[in-house]
Design an enzyme around this catalytic site. Structure first.
Site, short mmCIF file in Angstrom:
data_model
loop_
_atom_site.label_atom_id
_atom_site.label_comp_id
_atom_site.label_asym_id
_atom_site.label_seq_id
_atom_site.Cartn_x
_atom_site.Cartn_y
_atom_site.Cartn_z
N GLU A 153 -2.21 -8.97 -0.90
CA GLU A 153 -3.67 -9.13 -0.78
C GLU A 153 -4.33 -9.08 -2.15
OE1 GLU A 153 -5.33 -7.60 3.32
OE2 GLU A 153 -4.10 -6.03 2.42
N GLU A 175 2.96 -5.78 7.47
CA GLU A 175 2.15 -4.80 8.20
C GLU A 175 2.46 -4.78 9.70
OE1 GLU A 175 -0.40 -5.62 4.53
OE2 GLU A 175 1.07 -6.66 5.77
N ALA A 190 0.83 -1.20 0.00
CA ALA A 190 0.00 0.00 0.00
C ALA A 190 0.87 1.25 0.00
CB ALA A 190 -0.91 0.00 1.22
N GLY A 219 -0.43 -4.90 0.75
CA GLY A 219 -1.63 -4.80 -0.08
C GLY A 219 -1.45 -5.44 -1.44
#
Length: 258
Positions: free
Chosen positions: A112, A132, A66, A109
């Site tokens: 993901e 994370e 991210a 991310g």
């Protein structure tokens, strides 16, 4: 389809390709990029010329995670009002097969997003990670759930708690990816595999994906009942008649997706 700022798209044969296009930022995911990926997927899902969707990234990495600069000052109320993961939920509603072609870093991310794909083909040397925990947070777009369903509870906890990098070989061993290929052949092999799937009857592909997704969550008996109804439904399709008649007549079937 409208022009995009953070992704590129094109169609080759029956395959639509979506490329994350922020290579100088290692394809870090900001909200706009995720929104564009979903918009493109939904458009291709409606496009009758497209049978399979391929998701990949430009440059040396699929996605390093991210865009932390965008999120660093967020607070719970802002995230709630933004409905931070609403776009991500739409990926689960895509009916057509999604194949991820990943390389380099597949972190946070980006990992993901890769796990949202139905199948994953990775270049050798690819590394996966959920870092994370080192930022004082955790995955929030389905990472803990999808990884656990693929790799199991204990391995998922190890990877999520430590944030360690997972070599492609370990990801393959634990069922996170389907195949490892050399980096120079990643797109060639992925498109070849996509073309193979694209030749199959579209309604069968759609209902197989639907049934397998239900198998992840349903108890065995309920899953079998769901599968059976999809099996019966396909006998109402023209493709079922074409496929079986072609088999009897010893010819190649011509599927129309009807």
């Amino acid at each position: 389809m409208s022009a995009f700022d953070c992704i590129d798209t094109f169609i080759t044969g029956g395959t639509a390709v979506i490329e994350l296009n922020r290579p100088r930022q290692l394809n870090a995911l900001n909200r706009k990029m995720v929104s564009e990926v979903v918009e493109a997927m939904e458009s291709f899902d409606r496009n009758k010329e497209v049978q399979v969707i391929v998701l990949t990234g430009k440059g040396h990495s699929f996605s390093a995670g991210a865009d932390i600069d965008e999120m660093a000052e967020d607070d719970p109320i802002q995230l709630e009002l933004l409905n931070q993961f609403a776009d991500w939920d739409h990926i689960s509603l895509i009916k057509k097969p999604i194949i991820g072609a990943v390389k380099g870093f597949v972190f946070g991310g980006g990992f993901e997003l890769a796990l949202c794909c139905d199948l994953l083909i990775a270049a050798s040397g690819t590394e996966f990670s959920f870092p994370e925990v080192s930022l004082g947070v955790m995955p929030g777009a389905g990472g803990t759930q999808r990884l656990t369903k693929l790799a199991g509870r204990t391995k998922a906890l190890q990877w999520l708690w430590t944030g360690e990098r997972i070599p492609a070989e370990d990801a393959l061993t634990h069922g996170v990816i389907n195949q490892i290929v050399s980096p120079e052949l990643l797109m060639e092999e992925t498109l070849k595999f996509a073309a193979k799937i694209a030749k199959q009857p579209p309604l069968s592909l759609r209902l197989i994906k639907d049934s397998v997704n239900k198998a992840v969550d349903y108890p065995l008996y309920e899953g079998m009942q769901y599968e059976r109804k999809n099996f019966y439904l396909l006998f109402a399709s023209q493709d079922q008649k074409e496929g079986m008649n072609a088999f009897v007549e010893k010819r190649k079937p011509e599927y129309k997706g009807r």
